[in-house]
Design a protein around this motif. Structure first.
Motif, short mmCIF file in Angstrom:
data_model
loop_
_atom_site.label_atom_id
_atom_site.label_comp_id
_atom_site.label_asym_id
_atom_site.label_seq_id
_atom_site.Cartn_x
_atom_site.Cartn_y
_atom_site.Cartn_z
N LEU A 175 0.93 -1.55 0.06
CA LEU A 175 0.12 0.00 -0.27
C LEU A 175 0.71 0.90 -0.33
O LEU A 175 0.57 2.01 -1.44
N GLN A 176 1.73 0.96 1.07
CA GLN A 176 3.01 2.48 1.05
C GLN A 176 3.66 2.75 -0.50
O GLN A 176 4.03 3.75 -0.55
N ASP A 195 2.58 8.96 11.78
CA ASP A 195 3.23 7.97 12.53
C ASP A 195 1.35 7.79 13.16
O ASP A 195 0.50 8.19 12.81
N ALA A 196 1.35 6.59 13.73
CA ALA A 196 -0.29 6.05 13.41
C ALA A 196 -0.41 6.34 15.75
O ALA A 196 -1.60 6.81 15.71
N PRO A 226 6.96 4.54 4.89
CA PRO A 226 6.92 3.28 6.20
C PRO A 226 6.84 2.26 4.47
O PRO A 226 6.31 1.92 4.16
N GLY A 227 7.31 0.73 5.19
CA GLY A 227 7.09 -0.71 5.11
C GLY A 227 8.17 -0.49 3.61
O GLY A 227 7.76 -1.66 3.18
N GLU A 228 9.02 0.34 3.55
CA GLU A 228 10.30 0.25 2.38
C GLU A 228 10.43 -1.55 2.52
O GLU A 228 10.77 -1.93 2.73
N PRO A 229 10.20 -2.18 1.26
CA PRO A 229 10.93 -3.46 0.51
C PRO A 229 12.49 -3.86 0.80
O PRO A 229 12.75 -2.15 0.12
N ASP A 242 2.47 6.00 8.34
CA ASP A 242 1.71 6.53 6.91
C ASP A 242 2.64 7.68 5.61
O ASP A 242 2.63 7.71 6.86
N LEU A 243 2.68 7.71 4.40
CA LEU A 243 3.48 8.60 4.04
C LEU A 243 2.11 9.23 2.90
O LEU A 243 0.59 8.97 2.74
#
Length: 253
Positions: A175-176, A195-196, A226-229, A242-243
């Protein structure tokens, strides 16, 4: 929505995988009739060593079923999750901020390759957890039948928790990635990390400074988004950050 679908698909995969391991344990080693328990026990000395038992159990498990096929099967389960979550992330930037990409972003081979690496890591963790549980059973003097029962009873609980965590991480990462690519192709020049906002946020995500930076730069935790592979699992597992476009007026034209 993507997370729920991923969790259900992962749970079915893990259930099937556990059933395959159990069936293979009952049959014996795929290349011989040697009992699974005897295969591990024969490598141990007179004094029981739990670490040696874990190592031998892992080696036996690696030969028990075709783990390359397991990797391919898990990739097939997650591929639609990656694709759909990626496209959802891209759409969210257009729908929420009016960011229209000159070139439609897509799930690239680069992102898929990192997904395949994560798949291998997921199955490797399964082997580690199975090996640890089997070693505990051997230490308790359990028979092959008891070891099989241990796997049947223990692994579904472990895998249910993992399915939830993996589903969150995999859906969030894609998603990100889709959001980032839509912003990039849409000409957005800056990005903001959000951030959350609760106590579960890790320090390296809560304490980011500055939170708004140029689109191609990395945040202070080393991530592009966020969550970068490919990032360290400690930075992406269970992340809910979130971005967003750094300048909303710029993003909406």
């Amino acid at each position: 929505m993507q997370e729920r679908a991923a969790r259900q698909s992962l749970q079915r995969f893990f259930d099937g995988q556990t059933a395959e391991v159990v069936a293979a344990m009952r049959r014996g080693h795929k290349d011989s009739r040697e009992d699974f328990r005897q295969r591990i026990q024969s490598g141990l000395g007179l004094t029981f060593d739990i670490e040696a038992a874990r190592r031998l159990a892992k080696e036996a498990l690696e030969q028990l079923i075709d783990w390359n096929a397991q990797d391919e099967a898990l990739a097939a389960v997650l591929n639609p999750v990656w694709e759909e979550a990626f496209q959802a992330g891209a759409r969210s930037m257009e729908e929420a901020f009016g960011i229209k990409a000159l070139q439609a972003p897509r799930l690239t081979d680069y992102l898929r390759q990192y997904g395949l690496e994560r798949v291998k890591g997921i199955n490797a963790t399964t082997r580690d957890k199975l090996a640890s549980s089997l070693a505990d059973g051997l230490e308790a003097g359990e028979s092959t039948a008891q070891l099989v029962k241990r796997v049947q009873e223990h692994m579904p609980k472990v895998q249910a928790e993992r399915a939830a965590s993996i589903a969150l991480s995999e859906a969030h990462t894609s998603l990100q990635a889709g959001s980032f690519e839509q912003m990039k192709y849409g000409g957005v020049r800056t990005k903001t990390w959000v951030d959350a906002g609760d106590s579960d946020v890790r320090d390296s995500h809560r304490n980011i400074y500055p939170k708004t930076i140029p689109i191609h730069e990395r945040f202070s935790n080393g991530l592009l988004y966020p969550g970068e592979p490919g990032a360290d699992p400690s930075e992406v597992c269970n992340c809910r950050c979130d971005l967003l476009p750094g300048d909303f007026e710029e993003a909406t034209g």
